[in-house]
Design a protein around this motif. Sequence first.
Motif, mmCIF file in Angstrom:
data_model
loop_
_atom_site.group_PDB
_atom_site.id
_atom_site.type_symbol
_atom_site.label_atom_id
_atom_site.label_comp_id
_atom_site.label_asym_id
_atom_site.label_seq_id
_atom_site.Cartn_x
_atom_site.Cartn_y
_atom_site.Cartn_z
ATOM 1 N N PHE A 116 4.054 13.878 -4.394
ATOM 2 C CA PHE A 116 3.930 15.142 -4.347
ATOM 3 C C PHE A 116 3.343 15.451 -3.099
ATOM 4 O O PHE A 116 4.014 16.653 -2.431
ATOM 5 C CB PHE A 116 2.843 15.509 -5.406
ATOM 6 C CG PHE A 116 2.310 16.852 -5.407
ATOM 7 C CD1 PHE A 116 3.167 17.972 -5.818
ATOM 8 C CD2 PHE A 116 1.102 17.402 -4.734
ATOM 9 C CE1 PHE A 116 2.741 19.104 -5.896
ATOM 10 C CE2 PHE A 116 0.823 18.615 -4.645
ATOM 11 C CZ PHE A 116 1.503 19.676 -5.211
ATOM 12 N N LEU A 117 2.688 14.793 -2.155
ATOM 13 C CA LEU A 117 2.157 15.219 -1.024
ATOM 14 C C LEU A 117 3.189 15.181 -0.167
ATOM 15 O O LEU A 117 3.031 15.544 1.058
ATOM 16 C CB LEU A 117 0.889 14.298 -0.568
ATOM 17 C CG LEU A 117 -0.233 14.617 -1.486
ATOM 18 C CD1 LEU A 117 -1.445 13.513 -0.902
ATOM 19 C CD2 LEU A 117 -0.635 16.081 -1.267
ATOM 20 N N THR A 118 3.973 14.180 -0.292
ATOM 21 C CA THR A 118 5.435 14.007 0.798
ATOM 22 C C THR A 118 6.011 15.121 0.646
ATOM 23 O O THR A 118 6.618 15.684 1.855
ATOM 24 C CB THR A 118 6.141 12.698 0.422
ATOM 25 O OG1 THR A 118 5.263 11.467 0.527
ATOM 26 C CG2 THR A 118 7.390 12.602 1.359
ATOM 27 N N GLU A 119 6.399 15.688 -0.485
ATOM 28 C CA GLU A 119 7.018 16.867 -0.404
ATOM 29 C C GLU A 119 6.263 18.149 -0.321
ATOM 30 O O GLU A 119 7.063 19.295 -0.053
ATOM 31 C CB GLU A 119 7.630 16.949 -1.904
ATOM 32 C CG GLU A 119 8.784 16.072 -2.406
ATOM 33 C CD GLU A 119 10.149 16.251 -1.424
ATOM 34 O OE1 GLU A 119 10.413 17.343 -1.448
ATOM 35 O OE2 GLU A 119 10.599 15.373 -0.991
ATOM 36 N N HIS A 120 5.129 18.056 -0.424
ATOM 37 C CA HIS A 120 4.079 19.484 -0.475
ATOM 38 C C HIS A 120 2.960 19.146 0.443
ATOM 39 O O HIS A 120 1.756 19.020 -0.100
ATOM 40 C CB HIS A 120 3.748 19.835 -1.555
ATOM 41 C CG HIS A 120 5.038 20.017 -2.673
ATOM 42 N ND1 HIS A 120 5.682 21.323 -2.628
ATOM 43 C CD2 HIS A 120 5.462 19.477 -3.864
ATOM 44 C CE1 HIS A 120 6.788 21.230 -3.619
ATOM 45 N NE2 HIS A 120 6.523 20.070 -4.165
ATOM 46 N N PRO A 121 2.920 18.801 1.827
ATOM 47 C CA PRO A 121 1.947 18.359 2.532
ATOM 48 C C PRO A 121 0.674 19.421 2.482
ATOM 49 O O PRO A 121 -0.216 19.290 3.045
ATOM 50 C CB PRO A 121 2.525 18.127 3.836
ATOM 51 C CG PRO A 121 3.812 18.714 3.933
ATOM 52 C CD PRO A 121 4.410 18.724 2.486
ATOM 53 N N ASP A 151 -8.394 16.131 -0.484
ATOM 54 C CA ASP A 151 -9.101 15.600 0.594
ATOM 55 C C ASP A 151 -8.042 14.721 1.409
ATOM 56 O O ASP A 151 -7.930 14.861 2.544
ATOM 57 C CB ASP A 151 -10.245 14.707 -0.056
ATOM 58 C CG ASP A 151 -11.016 14.160 1.323
ATOM 59 O OD1 ASP A 151 -11.175 14.672 2.427
ATOM 60 O OD2 ASP A 151 -11.471 13.166 1.258
ATOM 61 N N CYS A 152 -7.281 13.935 0.690
ATOM 62 C CA CYS A 152 -6.128 13.150 1.511
ATOM 63 C C CYS A 152 -5.254 13.963 2.337
ATOM 64 O O CYS A 152 -4.668 13.844 3.342
ATOM 65 C CB CYS A 152 -5.541 12.164 0.320
ATOM 66 S SG CYS A 152 -4.118 11.323 1.037
ATOM 67 N N ALA A 153 -4.797 15.262 1.397
ATOM 68 C CA ALA A 153 -3.757 16.138 1.959
ATOM 69 C C ALA A 153 -4.323 16.781 3.229
ATOM 70 O O ALA A 153 -3.629 16.743 4.303
ATOM 71 C CB ALA A 153 -3.530 17.113 0.956
ATOM 72 N N ARG A 154 -5.693 17.210 3.271
ATOM 73 C CA ARG A 154 -6.160 17.828 4.444
ATOM 74 C C ARG A 154 -6.324 16.831 5.593
ATOM 75 O O ARG A 154 -6.078 17.365 6.649
ATOM 76 C CB ARG A 154 -7.610 18.459 3.932
ATOM 77 C CG ARG A 154 -7.653 19.650 3.349
ATOM 78 C CD ARG A 154 -8.924 20.306 2.980
ATOM 79 N NE ARG A 154 -9.883 19.239 2.170
ATOM 80 C CZ ARG A 154 -10.951 18.613 2.713
ATOM 81 N NH1 ARG A 154 -11.036 18.709 3.903
ATOM 82 N NH2 ARG A 154 -11.461 18.063 2.108
ATOM 83 N N LYS A 155 -6.743 15.443 5.193
ATOM 84 C CA LYS A 155 -6.996 14.426 6.329
ATOM 85 C C LYS A 155 -5.487 14.073 6.982
ATOM 86 O O LYS A 155 -5.348 13.910 8.174
ATOM 87 C CB LYS A 155 -7.706 13.388 5.872
ATOM 88 C CG LYS A 155 -9.081 13.574 5.579
ATOM 89 C CD LYS A 155 -9.807 12.186 4.990
ATOM 90 C CE LYS A 155 -11.233 12.522 4.696
ATOM 91 N NZ LYS A 155 -12.086 11.402 4.158
ATOM 92 N N ALA A 164 -1.227 7.500 6.505
ATOM 93 C CA ALA A 164 -1.239 6.772 5.164
ATOM 94 C C ALA A 164 -1.418 5.333 5.681
ATOM 95 O O ALA A 164 -1.685 4.386 4.797
ATOM 96 C CB ALA A 164 0.177 7.026 4.400
ATOM 97 N N ALA A 165 -0.887 4.826 6.883
ATOM 98 C CA ALA A 165 -1.067 3.830 7.340
ATOM 99 C C ALA A 165 -2.453 3.189 7.653
ATOM 100 O O ALA A 165 -3.155 3.898 8.448
ATOM 101 C CB ALA A 165 -0.267 3.463 8.312
#
Length: 198
Positions: A116-121, A151-155, A164-165
């Motif tokens: 989802f986050l890959t498609e909707h950052p 939180d992950c999306a914001r960072k 992600a790495a």
Amino acid sequence: MSEQHLITLTVNGHDHELLVAARRTLVDAIRHDLRLTGTHVGCEHGVCGACTILVDGAPARACLMFAVQAEGRDIRTVESLGSPEAPNDLQRAFSEHHALQCGFCTPGFLMLAEGFLTEHPHATKSEIRAAVSANLCRCTGYQPIVEAVDDCARKRRCAPGPAAAPSATQAADTTTPAGPARAAADPGHGQPDTPRSP
């Protein structure tokens, strides 16, 4: 004897050839043939989402796909995200926000969120809540999961490079996390690989 098919597929960046029965599900091939037990089996009807993986980058229910349908496809399982020694940013967010309890559903949520986050950052919290509602969790009440993904999306949006790495420091740290951190980084931990019929 069920008809056998030779298939080729890429799983977590590695090419595999598998001889599978026509009726063998993809989740069984992943767990039993490739021994990647982080992908869990729940309802086997495509409802709970515990078996969610990425197929060509999109979330998919591995219990609803036959292994032969994965011919030539690019598959990613939860093992592709990180390790207990170096969890990726999404796994760390799940641990920091206590977005897991028993942990059984966590691999499916992680892969759903990753796709989802890959498609909707730039997803809003409402959009994240709608997305994660596709999977079932009996423990957390969902709010910690929403907070972790947000939180992950914001960072990731603020990060100068691939967020992600794991960093070099994290990759070098061989301390195995305990409790929720280990469960998020190692979703197969504590989950026995129970043989099932082919």
